[in-house]
Design an enzyme around this catalytic site. Sequence first.
Site, PDB file in Angstrom:
ATOM      1  CD  GLN A  34      17.879 -27.938  74.518  1.00  0.00           C
ATOM      2  OE1 GLN A  34      17.204 -27.480  73.625  1.00  0.00           O
ATOM      3  NE2 GLN A  34      17.536 -29.027  75.161  1.00  0.00           N
ATOM      4  CG  HIS A  59      18.700 -25.199  69.582  1.00  0.00           C
ATOM      5  ND1 HIS A  59      18.424 -26.515  69.811  1.00  0.00           N
ATOM      6  CD2 HIS A  59      18.078 -24.510  70.552  1.00  0.00           C
ATOM      7  CE1 HIS A  59      17.643 -26.613  70.875  1.00  0.00           C
ATOM      8  NE2 HIS A  59      17.418 -25.416  71.348  1.00  0.00           N
ATOM      9  CD  GLU A 116      14.758 -23.272  72.206  1.00  0.00           C
ATOM     10  OE1 GLU A 116      14.484 -24.273  71.515  1.00  0.00           O
ATOM     11  OE2 GLU A 116      15.186 -23.362  73.366  1.00  0.00           O
ATOM     12  CG  HIS A 147      19.117 -22.586  75.473  1.00  0.00           C
ATOM     13  ND1 HIS A 147      19.837 -22.879  74.337  1.00  0.00           N
ATOM     14  CD2 HIS A 147      17.938 -23.243  75.324  1.00  0.00           C
ATOM     15  CE1 HIS A 147      19.127 -23.656  73.542  1.00  0.00           C
ATOM     16  NE2 HIS A 147      17.961 -23.909  74.122  1.00  0.00           N
ATOM     17  NE  ARG A 155      19.075 -33.664  74.970  1.00  0.00           N
ATOM     18  CZ  ARG A 155      18.522 -34.025  73.813  1.00  0.00           C
ATOM     19  NH1 ARG A 155      19.266 -34.597  72.895  1.00  0.00           N
ATOM     20  NH2 ARG A 155      17.247 -33.804  73.590  1.00  0.00           N
TER      21      ARG A 155
HETATM   22 ZN   LIG Z   1      16.513 -25.175  73.187  1.00  0.00          ZN
END
Ligand SMILES: [Zn+2]
Length: 401
Positions: free
Chosen positions: A95, A97, A122, A263, A282
Amino acid sequence: MTRVQRLRGSVQDYAWGKPSSSNPLVKRIYDSQCEASSLPPSNLEKYAEIWLGTHPNGPSTLIDSNTTLKSYLTPSNDLPYLLKILSISKVLSIQSHPDSALAAQLHASNPSVYKTPCHKPEMAIALTPFSAMLGFRTLSSLYSNLQLYPEIKDIVGSKSWKDLRECYENTAGMDFDTRTIVSVSNFFTNYMSNYDKDSLGSSVCSKIISRINSKIDKTSLDDLLLKFHSQFPEDCGVLSPIFLNVLNLKPGESLYVPPNTPHAYISGEIIECMARSDNVIRCGLTGKFKDVEVLCGSLDYEGFEPRRERGVEGEGERIYRPAVQDFEVRTSTLTSDHTFPSVPSPVIFLCLEGSCKVVWDGGEVGVKFGESLFIEEGTVIEVKVEEEVGFVRAMRNVGGG
Ligand SMILES: [Zn+2]
């Protein structure tokens, strides 16, 4: 109201989690929090994540008042971050972001898929040996991998293949110039758009897999392709480690996932901290919706070698501070008592080893493995060690970075 309150998180039983029979960390932590709440231990088949924070899909509960943390906080002092522990037995979906600008745009045009207008940076910190994929490989690494799996040319087409080779030859594989970025972008976009056409990708993938199976000396990359193929046989993500960096982290090492960077976490148990957002684009290794056009148009194609960060040593703590305001994470292992000054952020505290007493101006509470606390902004705490204690604290980025 007391400044420090006991907290119980929410557990998630996603299919990639570790089975209950292996007694995963997520189960042990969650059951410890159930015990602190006088609840029976949980009884799930899989344990993937425990969430500590105010995310609506997994709200945490203040144990002593039996109310949600969310209802206790006002909207203006809600937590901008979510702290998680993950127990991973099977690869998560690949995925990326979106950055803040793209997240706002996607949310405006497709709010049912992109639920918030916010970015979702993240960070992962390994608690056991941890494997992950992060970002596109450097040109030389990508090019040499493609020589090992030349069947991929049938998916991307000969023009794309030739373009990439010319970039490599013109730059001696050293430089990620504009032309290379365009060339990798075209290559990957062709790969993603052609993969599912008339089963083209899966038949090429089958050829690669049977060739690997007949090899006597398999490389670690071969092994990874076999592993992904056994988990998601038809999926375009099986061949992704050929394009993406694969990292193996030791306990205490961390990685930061910048926006627009593909990632996937592969295996291990980790601390994860992120901005409280849901925006995921995704890319593969998933049965869920893949937004190929948005994905291919948004990724950062500039290859790099990801850094394994070890954080910065502080007083009684190690500080993992990303380049975003939303959060930072601090870990501590103490053999003697230590006082931590107040920080300008509400804190989530999670004990990962041993036991201690947390003392503040106005009270104290005993904490053992798996138990968690919510600590009000601006609270000085003294940790009195009972047996060697390890814990993690998540907070807003208070370093101004
Ligand atoms: Zn992620």
